[in-house]
Motif scaffolding. Structure first.
Motif: not given
Length: 123
Positions: A52-54, A59-61, A12-15
């Motif tokens: 926020e989703r990442l 996937f993010l710092e 979902d996130v990567l799409s």
């Protein structure tokens, strides 16, 4: 490090095209939300929602950039290194490998305490 994430949440996130653009940009160098909005040509609310989703998927710092003028702000760096999806005996499995925080592009050699001390020295 590698782990088995929830496949649906991962896909979902990567799409999401905006999320992928943010990951792509922050894999080159840490960027602020304002920089991301400008580079990726999206609104700041869109950037913050994707951030926020990442972050939820790790996937993010988020880091705080200390400025000598006291104007501190957050920058974001991609931690995602690799994603793999496999199908084995009728089951899908996903694996995520994240980058070591010490090897992020643009990583300062100084730790936070050293940067803070330098900030005070320059006042």
């Amino acid at each position: 490090m590698s782990e088995d994430p929830d496949l649906g949440a991962l896909l979902d996130v990567l799409s999401d095209e905006y999320a992928r653009e943010i990951l792509s940009a922050t894999s080159v160098k840490p960027m602020s939300a304002q920089q991301l909005a400008e580079q990726c040509e999206m609104s700041k609310p869109t950037v913050y929602r994707r951030i926020e989703r990442l972050k939820k998927q790790e996937f993010l710092e988020e880091r705080t950039e200390l400025q000598s003028d006291g104007n501190h702000y957050s920058v974001y760096a991609a931690t995602l290194d690799e994603v793999s999806v496999s199908l084995d005996d009728g089951d899908f499995e996903a694996a995520v490998t994240r980058a070591d925080p010490e090897t992020f592009p643009g990583q300062h050699e100084d730790d936070t305490a050293d940067r803070f001390a330098k900030m005070w020295e320059n006042l």
